[in-house]
Write an enzyme that holds these catalytic residues in place. Structure first.
Site, PDB file in Angstrom:
ATOM      1  N   ARG A  63       0.845  -1.058   0.108  1.00  0.00           N
ATOM      2  CA  ARG A  63       0.041   0.267  -0.128  1.00  0.00           C
ATOM      3  C   ARG A  63       0.868   1.463  -0.207  1.00  0.00           C
ATOM      4  O   ARG A  63       2.097   1.131  -0.184  1.00  0.00           O
ATOM      5  CB  ARG A  63      -1.069   0.054   1.238  1.00  0.00           C
ATOM      6  CG  ARG A  63      -0.682  -0.703   2.542  1.00  0.00           C
ATOM      7  CD  ARG A  63       0.558  -0.059   3.034  1.00  0.00           C
ATOM      8  NE  ARG A  63       0.224   1.100   3.287  1.00  0.00           N
ATOM      9  CZ  ARG A  63       0.999   1.970   3.712  1.00  0.00           C
ATOM     10  NH1 ARG A  63       2.448   1.617   3.847  1.00  0.00           N
ATOM     11  NH2 ARG A  63       0.859   3.302   4.018  1.00  0.00           N
ATOM     12  N   ASP A  73      -1.958  10.829  -1.424  1.00  0.00           N
ATOM     13  CA  ASP A  73      -2.549   9.872  -2.491  1.00  0.00           C
ATOM     14  C   ASP A  73      -2.849  10.428  -3.819  1.00  0.00           C
ATOM     15  O   ASP A  73      -2.565   9.992  -4.803  1.00  0.00           O
ATOM     16  CB  ASP A  73      -3.455   9.163  -1.910  1.00  0.00           C
ATOM     17  CG  ASP A  73      -3.152   8.153  -0.919  1.00  0.00           C
ATOM     18  OD1 ASP A  73      -2.918   8.350   0.145  1.00  0.00           O
ATOM     19  OD2 ASP A  73      -2.791   6.885  -0.858  1.00  0.00           O
TER      20      ASP A  73
HETATM   21  O1  MRU Z   1      -4.200   3.279   2.606  1.00  0.00           O
HETATM   22  P1  MRU Z   1      -2.926   3.188   2.530  1.00  0.00           P
HETATM   23  O2  MRU Z   1      -2.207   2.717   3.607  1.00  0.00           O
HETATM   24  O3  MRU Z   1      -2.597   3.028   1.238  1.00  0.00           O
HETATM   25  O4  MRU Z   1      -2.522   4.886   2.689  1.00  0.00           O
HETATM   26  C1  MRU Z   1      -1.378   5.637   2.452  1.00  0.00           C
HETATM   27  C2  MRU Z   1      -1.172   6.848   2.911  1.00  0.00           C
HETATM   28  O5  MRU Z   1      -2.296   7.590   3.112  1.00  0.00           O
HETATM   29  C3  MRU Z   1       0.105   7.689   2.429  1.00  0.00           C
HETATM   30  O6  MRU Z   1       0.177   8.659   3.403  1.00  0.00           O
HETATM   31  C4  MRU Z   1      -0.217   8.148   0.950  1.00  0.00           C
HETATM   32  O7  MRU Z   1      -0.220   6.857   0.263  1.00  0.00           O
HETATM   33  C5  MRU Z   1       1.551   8.823   0.710  1.00  0.00           C
HETATM   34  S1  MRU Z   1       2.450   7.700   0.890  1.00  0.00           S
HETATM   35  C6  MRU Z   1       4.121   8.179   0.382  1.00  0.00           C
END
Ligand code: MRU
Length: 391
Positions: free
Chosen positions: A54, A270
């Site tokens: 993720r 994201d």
């Molecule tokens: O749901 P996830 O664990 O994929 O969410 C990840 C995040 O929100 C991070 O902060 C984001 O992807 C930035 S990672 C460099």
């Protein structure tokens, strides 16, 4: 980064069999280090959807490796393109918020010269095509190109993260100077560390670089319910590297800000819109509000792969809603076994919004690989002028 002295990335090609992609299966961290083998695009799509891996930059590169796996299994000849396009659709539909998924897939389709009726891949002129694809339809050449592209994207991500860290480091050094060399306290949310990328991380890169240079830093790590990426992943990363850190419950951030114990907030993203609105893990917005109320600078670390030049307003970013059981249950280690326990009454429903949007007015700056931009269209375009025509 290193795990017990051994250098690791989050995703790599199996050195003994290049048809297998290997990942750290993050579902078992911090309690167990599990390496998973992925052989097909369906396995990759499942790994992304079910969050074996993720983090926006990592899912983007993983999607590119997914297209490589699809190319290996695609039929030769006329149906190669449609097989790969179907794989692209599968990968992009796994998670809606991180724009990196589309970015990684688009890079692959462009490299392979695959056209489609989706809007993002533009059919290239034949003169732009890799010479190996001109005038021939060798599946072997396509597989090779897909492999090289995915590996290049992984390497580029590492460079972007290092560079984001170099720019972020200047902010930490300024704070340290203002504090006459006293400890710099950083608050971060979720995991925007190396586990969310290929290496280094985005929000954490400056912290690692500062720590490696001997700066006195301490990180407040938001636990980040429901999946606890802060408690389980960020804290694990920092622990392995020796960075001083303290895990707090999500609701504690405002309190420690009021006590003057946070000098700067740095989070990941994201998807950041062309005008500077920042989508990130649920709870980021309330950290930004608390930071503003307490006069604390709030930065997002934004690799260009996470900028959506087609969207201005953060309200247009699709927000992922995940299974309610991620809220209803909590996972942890009990008697040496990783277990899930129910934390709500058996029949209570739960809502599980995975991300929120922090409006640009609350963002002090965007730390990109090209420097720190104001959270505005002009700010971003000054650093990425090649996108003026896209907007
Ligand atoms: O749901 P996830 O664990 O994929 O969410 C990840 C995040 O929100 C991070 O902060 C984001 O992807 C930035 S990672 C460099």
């Amino acid at each position: 980064m290193k795990i017990d002295g051994r250098p690791f990335r989050t995703i790599w090609v199996n050195p003994n069999d290049p048809r297998i992609i290997q990942i750290i299966d993050q579902r078992f961290l911090p309690h167990k280090l599990v390496i998973e083998d992925l052989r097909t695009v369906d396995e990759m799509a499942r790994a992304i959807k079910e969050m074996h891996l993720r983090g926006a930059p990592l899912v983007g590169v993983a999607a590119a490796f997914g297209i490589y796996l699809a190319a290996i299994h695609a039929p030769e000849g006329d149906t190669f393109d449609s097989y790969v396009m179907e794989a692209a659709g599968k990968l992009i539909s796994t998670r809606p918020t991180a724009v990196n998924l589309k970015w990684g897939v688009e890079k692959q389709l462009t490299a392979l010269g695959v056209s489609s009726d989706l809007s993002f891949p533009r059919k290239r002129e034949s003169r732009d095509l890799d010479p190996r694809l001109r005038g021939g339809d060798s599946k072997g050449a396509k597989i090779q190109i897909a492999l090289e592209t995915a590996k290049r994207l992984a390497d580029e991500d590492v460079e972007m993260c290092k560079s984001i860290g170099r720019h972020g480091l200047k902010l930490l050094a300024e704070i340290q100077k203002k504090k006459n060399g006293r400890r710099v306290n950083i608050l971060t949310h979720c995991n925007a560390g190396w586990l969310a990328c290929i290496d280094w991380g985005t929000a954490t890169s400056a912290i690692y670089q500062a720590f490696d240079q001997g700066m006195d830093v301490r990180v407040w790590v938001d636990e980040t319910r429901p999946r606890n990426q802060g408690a389980g992943l960020t804290a694990w990363e920092f622990g392995k590297h020796g960075v001083p850190h303290t895990v707090i419950v999500d609701n504690a951030a405002g309190h420690i800000m009021q006590k003057g114990e946070v000098d700067i907030v740095i989070v990941g993203t994201d998807r950041t819109t062309a005008a500077g609105d920042v989508a990130n893990k649920i709870g980021t917005y309330t950290k930004a509000l608390a930071a503003r109320d307490n006069g604390i600078p709030f930065y997002a670390a934004v690799p260009s792969s996470s900028i959506d030049w087609n969207i201005q307003n953060g309200k247009d970013i699709p927000i992922e809603e995940r299974d309610q059981d991620e809220v209803r249950y909590v996972q942890g280690l009990s008697d040496g076994t990783v277990k899930k326990v129910l934390v709500v009454p058996e029949h209570s429903k739960a809502a599980n919004y995975a991300f929120d949007v922090t409006p640009r007015r609350l963002v002090t700056g965007l730390i990109t690989e090209r420097g720190i931009a104001q959270a505005s269209e002009e700010g971003l375009l000054n650093l990425f002028p090649e996108n003026r025509e896209t907007i």
